[in-house]
Design a protein around this motif. Structure first.
Motif, PDB file in Angstrom:
ATOM      1  N   LEU A 191      36.705  29.836  34.710  1.00 22.66           N
ATOM      2  CA  LEU A 191      35.699  30.360  35.626  1.00 22.66           C
ATOM      3  C   LEU A 191      36.307  30.643  36.993  1.00 22.66           C
ATOM      4  O   LEU A 191      35.783  31.459  37.755  1.00 22.66           O
ATOM      5  N   VAL A 192      37.383  29.931  37.301  1.00 30.51           N
ATOM      6  CA  VAL A 192      38.118  30.110  38.553  1.00 30.51           C
ATOM      7  C   VAL A 192      39.604  30.016  38.250  1.00 30.51           C
ATOM      8  O   VAL A 192      40.004  29.534  37.187  1.00 30.51           O
ATOM      9  N   THR A 193      40.406  30.451  39.215  1.00 26.55           N
ATOM     10  CA  THR A 193      41.855  30.352  39.070  1.00 26.55           C
ATOM     11  C   THR A 193      42.355  29.127  39.845  1.00 26.55           C
ATOM     12  O   THR A 193      41.664  28.635  40.757  1.00 26.55           O
ATOM     13  N   PRO A 194      43.535  28.645  39.497  1.00 26.35           N
ATOM     14  CA  PRO A 194      44.102  27.529  40.273  1.00 26.35           C
ATOM     15  C   PRO A 194      44.235  27.881  41.760  1.00 26.35           C
ATOM     16  O   PRO A 194      44.025  27.025  42.629  1.00 26.35           O
ATOM     17  N   GLU A 195      44.552  29.130  42.053  1.00 31.72           N
ATOM     18  CA  GLU A 195      44.686  29.558  43.450  1.00 31.72           C
ATOM     19  C   GLU A 195      43.352  29.464  44.199  1.00 31.72           C
ATOM     20  O   GLU A 195      43.316  29.072  45.370  1.00 31.72           O
ATOM     21  N   VAL A 212      40.871  27.404  43.488  1.00 36.05           N
ATOM     22  CA  VAL A 212      40.580  25.979  43.697  1.00 36.05           C
ATOM     23  C   VAL A 212      41.405  25.454  44.867  1.00 36.05           C
ATOM     24  O   VAL A 212      40.880  24.761  45.749  1.00 36.05           O
ATOM     25  N   THR A 213      42.684  25.806  44.906  1.00 40.52           N
ATOM     26  CA  THR A 213      43.556  25.359  45.996  1.00 40.52           C
ATOM     27  C   THR A 213      43.032  25.857  47.344  1.00 40.52           C
ATOM     28  O   THR A 213      43.000  25.103  48.322  1.00 40.52           O
ATOM     29  N   GLU A 214      42.622  27.113  47.389  1.00 39.40           N
ATOM     30  CA  GLU A 214      42.059  27.669  48.622  1.00 39.40           C
ATOM     31  C   GLU A 214      40.831  26.881  49.070  1.00 39.40           C
ATOM     32  O   GLU A 214      40.683  26.534  50.247  1.00 39.40           O
ATOM     33  N   CYS A 215      39.950  26.581  48.121  1.00 40.84           N
ATOM     34  CA  CYS A 215      38.713  25.881  48.453  1.00 40.84           C
ATOM     35  C   CYS A 215      38.966  24.433  48.849  1.00 40.84           C
ATOM     36  O   CYS A 215      38.257  23.889  49.703  1.00 40.84           O
ATOM     37  N   VAL A 216      39.967  23.808  48.261  1.00 36.20           N
ATOM     38  CA  VAL A 216      40.343  22.447  48.671  1.00 36.20           C
ATOM     39  C   VAL A 216      40.832  22.485  50.128  1.00 36.20           C
ATOM     40  O   VAL A 216      40.506  21.599  50.923  1.00 36.20           O
ATOM     41  N   GLY A 217      41.580  23.527  50.470  1.00 32.95           N
ATOM     42  CA  GLY A 217      42.015  23.692  51.858  1.00 32.95           C
ATOM     43  C   GLY A 217      40.847  23.851  52.806  1.00 32.95           C
ATOM     44  O   GLY A 217      40.828  23.254  53.902  1.00 32.95           O
ATOM     45  N   VAL A 218      39.858  24.636  52.408  1.00 39.25           N
ATOM     46  CA  VAL A 218      38.653  24.808  53.228  1.00 39.25           C
ATOM     47  C   VAL A 218      37.937  23.476  53.366  1.00 39.25           C
ATOM     48  O   VAL A 218      37.480  23.113  54.460  1.00 39.25           O
ATOM     49  N   LYS A 219      37.853  22.726  52.273  1.00 38.55           N
ATOM     50  CA  LYS A 219      37.192  21.413  52.294  1.00 38.55           C
ATOM     51  C   LYS A 219      37.899  20.472  53.272  1.00 38.55           C
ATOM     52  O   LYS A 219      37.241  19.752  54.025  1.00 38.55           O
ATOM     53  N   LYS A 220      39.221  20.497  53.274  1.00 35.88           N
ATOM     54  CA  LYS A 220      39.985  19.651  54.206  1.00 35.88           C
ATOM     55  C   LYS A 220      39.716  20.041  55.652  1.00 35.88           C
ATOM     56  O   LYS A 220      39.545  19.172  56.516  1.00 35.88           O
ATOM     57  N   LYS A 221      39.665  21.338  55.942  1.00 43.10           N
ATOM     58  CA  LYS A 221      39.373  21.800  57.311  1.00 43.10           C
ATOM     59  C   LYS A 221      37.991  21.361  57.753  1.00 43.10           C
ATOM     60  O   LYS A 221      37.789  20.937  58.886  1.00 43.10           O
ATOM     61  N   LEU A 222      37.033  21.491  56.834  1.00 47.31           N
ATOM     62  CA  LEU A 222      35.669  21.073  57.163  1.00 47.31           C
ATOM     63  C   LEU A 222      35.599  19.564  57.375  1.00 47.31           C
ATOM     64  O   LEU A 222      34.862  19.087  58.251  1.00 47.31           O
ATOM     65  N   ALA A 223      36.358  18.802  56.583  1.00 45.14           N
ATOM     66  CA  ALA A 223      36.373  17.346  56.729  1.00 45.14           C
ATOM     67  C   ALA A 223      36.904  16.950  58.105  1.00 45.14           C
ATOM     68  O   ALA A 223      36.416  15.988  58.710  1.00 45.14           O
ATOM     69  N   LYS A 224      37.888  17.685  58.609  1.00 45.04           N
ATOM     70  CA  LYS A 224      38.426  17.407  59.946  1.00 45.04           C
ATOM     71  C   LYS A 224      37.377  17.642  61.019  1.00 45.04           C
ATOM     72  O   LYS A 224      37.438  17.055  62.098  1.00 45.04           O
ATOM     73  N   HIS A 271      31.200  28.418  45.503  1.00 44.05           N
ATOM     74  CA  HIS A 271      30.032  29.301  45.430  1.00 44.05           C
ATOM     75  C   HIS A 271      29.938  30.179  46.675  1.00 44.05           C
ATOM     76  O   HIS A 271      29.758  31.398  46.574  1.00 44.05           O
ATOM     77  N   LYS A 272      30.068  29.568  47.850  1.00 47.42           N
ATOM     78  CA  LYS A 272      29.942  30.314  49.109  1.00 47.42           C
ATOM     79  C   LYS A 272      31.026  31.386  49.247  1.00 47.42           C
ATOM     80  O   LYS A 272      30.771  32.447  49.823  1.00 47.42           O
ATOM     81  N   LEU A 273      32.214  31.116  48.722  1.00 46.63           N
ATOM     82  CA  LEU A 273      33.289  32.104  48.797  1.00 46.63           C
ATOM     83  C   LEU A 273      33.180  33.162  47.700  1.00 46.63           C
ATOM     84  O   LEU A 273      33.996  34.073  47.634  1.00 46.63           O
ATOM     85  N   GLY A 274      32.176  33.019  46.827  1.00 52.54           N
ATOM     86  CA  GLY A 274      31.924  34.030  45.809  1.00 52.54           C
ATOM     87  C   GLY A 274      32.724  33.865  44.531  1.00 52.54           C
ATOM     88  O   GLY A 274      32.730  34.754  43.678  1.00 52.54           O
ATOM     89  N   TYR A 275      33.379  32.718  44.374  1.00 50.23           N
ATOM     90  CA  TYR A 275      34.175  32.497  43.159  1.00 50.23           C
ATOM     91  C   TYR A 275      33.308  32.027  41.987  1.00 50.23           C
ATOM     92  O   TYR A 275      33.678  32.208  40.840  1.00 50.23           O
ATOM     93  N   LEU A 276      32.172  31.412  42.291  1.00 48.86           N
ATOM     94  CA  LEU A 276      31.227  30.979  41.256  1.00 48.86           C
ATOM     95  C   LEU A 276      29.844  31.512  41.602  1.00 48.86           C
ATOM     96  O   LEU A 276      29.412  31.397  42.752  1.00 48.86           O
ATOM     97  N   ASP A 277      29.149  32.056  40.598  1.00 51.70           N
ATOM     98  CA  ASP A 277      27.766  32.458  40.830  1.00 51.70           C
ATOM     99  C   ASP A 277      26.845  31.295  40.460  1.00 51.70           C
ATOM    100  O   ASP A 277      27.299  30.239  40.022  1.00 51.70           O
ATOM    101  N   ASP A 278      25.543  31.489  40.654  1.00 50.64           N
ATOM    102  CA  ASP A 278      24.572  30.414  40.408  1.00 50.64           C
ATOM    103  C   ASP A 278      24.656  29.876  38.981  1.00 50.64           C
ATOM    104  O   ASP A 278      24.623  28.667  38.764  1.00 50.64           O
ATOM    105  N   ARG A 279      24.743  30.772  38.003  1.00 50.90           N
ATOM    106  CA  ARG A 279      24.769  30.341  36.599  1.00 50.90           C
ATOM    107  C   ARG A 279      26.001  29.490  36.299  1.00 50.90           C
ATOM    108  O   ARG A 279      25.916  28.506  35.573  1.00 50.90           O
TER     109      ARG A 279
END
Length: 90
Positions: free
Chosen positions: A18-22, A24-36, A48-56
């Motif tokens: 459903l997603v690529t490893p890249e 997921v890695t990008e989103c983990v980076g975003v998560k780390k920035k938000l955590a800071k 979802h917000k970045l458009g990699y996953l839709d609602d379904r």
């Protein structure tokens, strides 16, 4: 950084392609920035917000439902234009 639940959901998303490893890695980076910034945002929400996953796909990952529908929600019951899904068979 990621909770066990988030790791499991990311693994499931990758297994089902459903997603690529890249992505997921990008989103983990975003998560780390938000955590800071003191914000704890779930990995699926970021995907979802970045458009990699839709609602379904998000529902599929959360529920394991092969269809990815939550019939409690009106928008999911009317996913097929002109029809209303009332219940699952099988």
């Amino acid at each position: 950084m990621l909770s066990d639940a988030e790791k499991g959901l990311a693994d499931r998303a990758l297994r089902h392609r459903l997603v690529t490893p890249e992505q997921v890695t990008e989103c983990v980076g975003v998560k780390k920035k938000l955590a800071k910034q003191g914000k704890d945002v779930h990995l699926l929400r970021i995907l979802h917000k970045l458009g990699y996953l839709d609602d379904r796909k998000v529902i599929f990952l959360k529920t394991g439902d092969g269809v990815g529908l939550n019939l409690e929600k009106p928008k999911h019951r009317s996913i097929i234009e002109g029809y209303e899904i009332l219940r699952r068979i099988g």
